[in-house]
Design an enzyme around this catalytic site. Structure first.
Site, PDB file in Angstrom:
ATOM      1  N   HIS A 113      37.547  36.614  21.675  1.00  0.00           N
ATOM      2  CA  HIS A 113      38.325  35.385  21.540  1.00  0.00           C
ATOM      3  C   HIS A 113      37.939  34.698  20.238  1.00  0.00           C
ATOM      4  O   HIS A 113      36.821  34.872  19.729  1.00  0.00           O
ATOM      5  CB  HIS A 113      38.052  34.458  22.714  1.00  0.00           C
ATOM      6  CG  HIS A 113      38.635  34.929  23.998  1.00  0.00           C
ATOM      7  ND1 HIS A 113      38.907  34.070  25.035  1.00  0.00           N
ATOM      8  CD2 HIS A 113      39.003  36.171  24.433  1.00  0.00           C
ATOM      9  CE1 HIS A 113      39.412  34.748  26.050  1.00  0.00           C
ATOM     10  NE2 HIS A 113      39.476  36.026  25.707  1.00  0.00           N
ATOM     11  N   GLU A 130      37.057  31.689  19.489  1.00  0.00           N
ATOM     12  CA  GLU A 130      35.853  30.859  19.530  1.00  0.00           C
ATOM     13  C   GLU A 130      34.589  31.711  19.522  1.00  0.00           C
ATOM     14  O   GLU A 130      33.623  31.387  18.826  1.00  0.00           O
ATOM     15  CB  GLU A 130      35.851  29.963  20.779  1.00  0.00           C
ATOM     16  CG  GLU A 130      36.967  28.954  20.824  1.00  0.00           C
ATOM     17  CD  GLU A 130      38.240  29.451  21.498  1.00  0.00           C
ATOM     18  OE1 GLU A 130      39.076  28.611  21.870  1.00  0.00           O
ATOM     19  OE2 GLU A 130      38.410  30.690  21.653  1.00  0.00           O
ATOM     20  N   CYS A 141      38.846  28.717  26.861  1.00  0.00           N
ATOM     21  CA  CYS A 141      38.882  29.276  28.206  1.00  0.00           C
ATOM     22  C   CYS A 141      37.484  29.174  28.830  1.00  0.00           C
ATOM     23  O   CYS A 141      36.535  28.715  28.195  1.00  0.00           O
ATOM     24  CB  CYS A 141      39.332  30.732  28.157  1.00  0.00           C
ATOM     25  SG  CYS A 141      38.093  31.843  27.420  1.00  0.00           S
ATOM     26  N   CYS A 172      34.764  31.006  26.782  1.00  0.00           N
ATOM     27  CA  CYS A 172      34.422  30.345  25.525  1.00  0.00           C
ATOM     28  C   CYS A 172      33.664  29.044  25.758  1.00  0.00           C
ATOM     29  O   CYS A 172      32.794  28.693  24.962  1.00  0.00           O
ATOM     30  CB  CYS A 172      35.687  30.118  24.707  1.00  0.00           C
ATOM     31  SG  CYS A 172      36.417  31.687  24.148  1.00  0.00           S
TER      32      CYS A 172
END
Length: 188
Positions: free
Chosen positions: A78, A80, A113, A116
């Site tokens: 992801h 992040e 999410c 993260c």
């Protein structure tokens, strides 16, 4: 065959879009960079509609990340996570909270999410600012996992400041663009 190594990378075009020598002096400029990374990731079809960046408290860009889940065939890639990993590599530490070093902040084109948010806790950042909201991601088909009001309270109790919805419509527009272009929803 069993892999012996993995690599988490940003697409090649990222280096031409970011200026590590510039100071990003305000939150809007920082959020705009993450939205720009997300949009470019969609337009170039190199990943999902998410971008992130880590800045120190002087506005110096330390690390960036784009979503590479599909490109890297890695569910943890992801934006992040990639930005935090790149920033930690840049400072040479597993934490972004070392004595004598500036504080670090995570900016994202979309609300993080569950995974993260967990990484945020352990990363050493002192602040998180994001653009599009969970509802925008869900409306686009993404499942952000078990993120609750208590999740944010926990982070805040640990000294991490959270700012939600900065330039929300611009961040949400990238999610919409991704759907319009038929980008895969990899975690329905």
């Amino acid at each position: 065959m069993r892999p012996t190594e993995i690599q988490i990378t940003n697409p090649d075009w990222v280096d031409s879009m970011v200026d590590y020598s510039s100071r990003y002096t305000d939150d809007e400029a920082r959020v705009r960079l993450t939205i720009q990374l997300a949009r470019e990731n969609v337009l170039r079809r190199t990943g999902g509609p998410f971008g992130a960046a880590v800045f120190d408290d002087t506005g110096r860009l330390v690390g960036v990340g784009t979503n590479g889940v599909v490109r890297l065939r890695n569910s943890s890639a992801h934006a992040e996570i990639v930005a935090l990993a790149m920033a930690q590599a840049a400072v040479g530490s597993f934490t972004l909270q070392n004595d004598g070093q500036p504080c670090h902040e995570l900016f994202s084109s979309c609300e993080p999410c569950a995974m993260c948010l967990g990484a945020t806790l352990w990363s050493g950042v002192t602040r998180v600012v994001f653009s599009a909201m969970r509802e925008d991601a869900t409306q686009s088909g993404f499942d952000e996992g078990p993120v609750f009001a208590d999740s944010y309270r926990y982070l805040e109790n640990r000294g991490i400041t959270i700012e939600r919805g900065r330039l929300r419509s611009e961040g949400a527009a990238v999610l919409k663009l991704y759907v319009e272009q038929g980008g895969p929803i990899y975690n329905p």
